[in-house]
Write a protein that holds these residues in place. Structure first.
Motif, PDB file in Angstrom:
ATOM      1  N   TYR A   9       0.964  -1.045  -0.185  1.00 39.43           N
ATOM      2  CA  TYR A   9       0.096   0.263  -0.315  1.00 39.43           C
ATOM      3  C   TYR A   9       0.941   1.087  -0.044  1.00 39.43           C
ATOM      4  CZ  TYR A   9       1.282  -0.554   4.739  1.00 39.43           C
ATOM      5  OH  TYR A   9       1.735  -1.232   6.285  1.00 39.43           O
ATOM      6  N   PRO A  10       0.139   1.976  -0.391  1.00 38.02           N
ATOM      7  CA  PRO A  10       1.344   3.801  -0.560  1.00 38.02           C
ATOM      8  C   PRO A  10       1.504   4.055   0.722  1.00 38.02           C
ATOM      9  CG  PRO A  10      -0.847   4.136  -1.034  1.00 38.02           C
ATOM     10  CD  PRO A  10      -0.902   2.916  -1.134  1.00 38.02           C
ATOM     11  N   VAL A  11       2.942   4.221   1.657  1.00 37.88           N
ATOM     12  CA  VAL A  11       2.617   5.633   2.309  1.00 37.88           C
ATOM     13  C   VAL A  11       3.124   6.658   1.927  1.00 37.88           C
ATOM     14  CG1 VAL A  11       3.826   5.828   4.642  1.00 37.88           C
ATOM     15  CG2 VAL A  11       3.577   3.853   3.399  1.00 37.88           C
ATOM     16  N   PHE A  12       2.768   8.104   2.449  1.00 36.42           N
ATOM     17  CA  PHE A  12       3.020   9.092   2.032  1.00 36.42           C
ATOM     18  C   PHE A  12       4.082   9.601   3.419  1.00 36.42           C
ATOM     19  CE2 PHE A  12      -0.423   7.571  -0.669  1.00 36.42           C
ATOM     20  CZ  PHE A  12       0.320   8.645  -1.928  1.00 36.42           C
ATOM     21  N   HIS A  13       4.450  10.407   3.152  1.00 34.12           N
ATOM     22  CA  HIS A  13       5.530  11.407   4.481  1.00 34.12           C
ATOM     23  C   HIS A  13       4.843  12.524   4.081  1.00 34.12           C
ATOM     24  CE1 HIS A  13       8.231   8.652   6.049  1.00 34.12           C
ATOM     25  NE2 HIS A  13       7.285   8.285   5.915  1.00 34.12           N
ATOM     26  N   ILE A  14       4.684  13.580   5.518  1.00 32.84           N
ATOM     27  CA  ILE A  14       3.583  15.056   4.522  1.00 32.84           C
ATOM     28  C   ILE A  14       4.928  15.981   5.214  1.00 32.84           C
ATOM     29  CG2 ILE A  14       2.638  16.586   5.373  1.00 32.84           C
ATOM     30  CD1 ILE A  14       0.823  14.881   4.701  1.00 32.84           C
ATOM     31  N   PHE A  15       5.452  16.629   4.845  1.00 31.94           N
ATOM     32  CA  PHE A  15       6.478  17.670   5.610  1.00 31.94           C
ATOM     33  C   PHE A  15       6.090  19.275   5.768  1.00 31.94           C
ATOM     34  CE2 PHE A  15       9.173  13.998   3.750  1.00 31.94           C
ATOM     35  CZ  PHE A  15       9.716  13.483   4.362  1.00 31.94           C
ATOM     36  N   ASP A  16       6.509  19.981   6.451  1.00 39.50           N
ATOM     37  CA  ASP A  16       6.515  21.206   6.644  1.00 39.50           C
ATOM     38  C   ASP A  16       7.379  21.670   5.629  1.00 39.50           C
ATOM     39  OD1 ASP A  16       9.136  21.453   8.062  1.00 39.50           O
ATOM     40  OD2 ASP A  16       7.821  21.555  10.184  1.00 39.50           O
ATOM     41  N   SER A  17       6.909  23.288   5.735  1.00 39.00           N
ATOM     42  CA  SER A  17       8.131  24.412   5.062  1.00 39.00           C
ATOM     43  C   SER A  17       9.248  24.243   5.405  1.00 39.00           C
ATOM     44  CB  SER A  17       7.826  25.318   4.826  1.00 39.00           C
ATOM     45  OG  SER A  17       7.625  26.399   6.856  1.00 39.00           O
ATOM     46  N   LEU A  18       9.544  23.635   6.629  1.00 35.43           N
ATOM     47  CA  LEU A  18      11.067  23.688   7.291  1.00 35.43           C
ATOM     48  C   LEU A  18      11.560  21.954   6.480  1.00 35.43           C
ATOM     49  CD1 LEU A  18      10.853  25.321  10.127  1.00 35.43           C
ATOM     50  CD2 LEU A  18      11.211  26.079   8.418  1.00 35.43           C
ATOM     51  N   GLY A  19      11.109  21.630   6.212  1.00 34.98           N
ATOM     52  CA  GLY A  19      11.373  19.863   5.989  1.00 34.98           C
ATOM     53  C   GLY A  19      11.331  19.224   6.993  1.00 34.98           C
ATOM     54  N   SER A  20      10.812  19.109   8.120  1.00 36.47           N
ATOM     55  CA  SER A  20      11.191  18.648   9.175  1.00 36.47           C
ATOM     56  C   SER A  20       8.949  17.318   8.748  1.00 36.47           C
ATOM     57  CB  SER A  20      10.562  18.988  10.421  1.00 36.47           C
ATOM     58  OG  SER A  20      11.319  19.510  10.538  1.00 36.47           O
ATOM     59  N   ALA A  21       8.910  16.499   9.034  1.00 39.55           N
ATOM     60  CA  ALA A  21       8.302  15.115   8.409  1.00 39.55           C
ATOM     61  C   ALA A  21       7.558  16.147  10.074  1.00 39.55           C
ATOM     62  CB  ALA A  21       8.643  13.580   8.854  1.00 39.55           C
ATOM     63  N   THR A  22       5.594  15.965   9.957  1.00 46.11           N
ATOM     64  CA  THR A  22       4.633  16.487  10.457  1.00 46.11           C
ATOM     65  C   THR A  22       4.376  15.047  11.037  1.00 46.11           C
ATOM     66  OG1 THR A  22       3.923  17.470   8.700  1.00 46.11           O
ATOM     67  CG2 THR A  22       5.158  18.456  10.050  1.00 46.11           C
ATOM     68  N   LEU A  23       3.363  14.547   9.412  1.00 46.47           N
ATOM     69  CA  LEU A  23       2.529  13.317   9.055  1.00 46.47           C
ATOM     70  C   LEU A  23       3.260  12.029   8.019  1.00 46.47           C
ATOM     71  CD1 LEU A  23      -0.062  13.211  10.081  1.00 46.47           C
ATOM     72  CD2 LEU A  23      -1.007  13.780   8.167  1.00 46.47           C
ATOM     73  N   LYS A  24       2.466  11.458   8.475  1.00 49.36           N
ATOM     74  CA  LYS A  24       2.480   9.592   8.191  1.00 49.36           C
ATOM     75  C   LYS A  24       1.241   8.847   7.567  1.00 49.36           C
ATOM     76  CE  LYS A  24       5.327   5.801   8.395  1.00 49.36           C
ATOM     77  NZ  LYS A  24       6.330   4.517   9.361  1.00 49.36           N
ATOM     78  N   VAL A  25       0.990   9.452   5.916  1.00 42.74           N
ATOM     79  CA  VAL A  25      -0.202   8.308   6.151  1.00 42.74           C
ATOM     80  C   VAL A  25      -0.394   6.898   5.248  1.00 42.74           C
ATOM     81  CG1 VAL A  25      -2.382   9.282   4.665  1.00 42.74           C
ATOM     82  CG2 VAL A  25      -1.441  10.741   5.699  1.00 42.74           C
ATOM     83  N   LYS A  26      -0.567   5.905   6.145  1.00 46.94           N
ATOM     84  CA  LYS A  26      -0.529   4.614   5.075  1.00 46.94           C
ATOM     85  C   LYS A  26      -1.952   4.839   4.350  1.00 46.94           C
ATOM     86  CE  LYS A  26       2.367   2.725   8.785  1.00 46.94           C
ATOM     87  NZ  LYS A  26       2.241   2.208   9.230  1.00 46.94           N
TER      88      LYS A  26
END
Length: 181
Positions: free
Chosen positions: A164-181
């Motif tokens: 299944y796809p996994v998406f990492h969401i990063f803020d404007s500074l490049g820090s990972a804030t959310l992981k969506v499975k």
């Protein structure tokens, strides 16, 4: 710290600045009628729907197999059109590369002003590129247009997996804030 969530819970119903949350927090300043231009509608929206506008060219593209640039309406909770969005991509890329193609999506307010941009470069899709993460997997850059310039709002990057796809969401500074499975 990164938050992990599933696709079923991705629909955002109560944003931090929504009317529902403001009534629970009386310390917030009272705001006048929300502005319907720029990013104003997002400040009070508690639900958004994205609906593709179907045109004759879309139907023709299904018959011929050659895709056309897509257009969308972004609707509020009452069904009112808050924004319109339009894909900008190369005809050759749409035909040869399908959903891994390079594209830009411009989101405009009702006055036609460009307020948000999504940009996706041509990258691989699939497990074979997982060893090159994050350099070869799908990525979507999000930027906000301000009166002065275009500012980065963040990045959504796909992580190649078997099932299944996994998406990492990063803020404007490049820090990972959310992981969506």
């Amino acid at each position: 710290e990164m938050i992990e969530t599933s696709f079923s819970s991705v629909i955002i119903q109560n944003q931090p600045n929504s009317d529902e949350n403001e009534s629970q927090n009386p310390q917030n300043e009272s705001t006048d009628e929300p502005t319907m231009i720029g990013l104003g509608p997002l400040r009070t929206a508690n639900k958004l729907w994205i609906k593709q506008r179907i045109r004759a060219s879309d139907i023709l593209s299904k018959l011929t197999g050659c895709e056309v640039e897509k257009k969308f309406n972004i609707l509020g909770s009452e069904g009112e059109v808050l924004y319109s969005a339009k894909e900008k991509s190369n005809c050759c890329c749409r035909f040869c590369c399908g959903n891994i193609r390079t594209l830009d999506i411009s989101v405009c307010d009702p006055t036609g002003k460009d307020v948000i941009n999504f940009s996706k470069p041509l990258n691989c899709a699939g497990l074979c590129c997982g060893i090159f993460y994050p350099y070869c997997t799908q990525a979507l850059k999000v930027s906000i247009n301000t009166p002065e310039n275009r500012e980065s709002a963040g990045l959504v990057r796909e992580l190649a997996t078997w099932c299944y796809p996994v998406f990492h969401i990063f803020d404007s500074l490049g820090s990972a804030t959310l992981k969506v499975k």
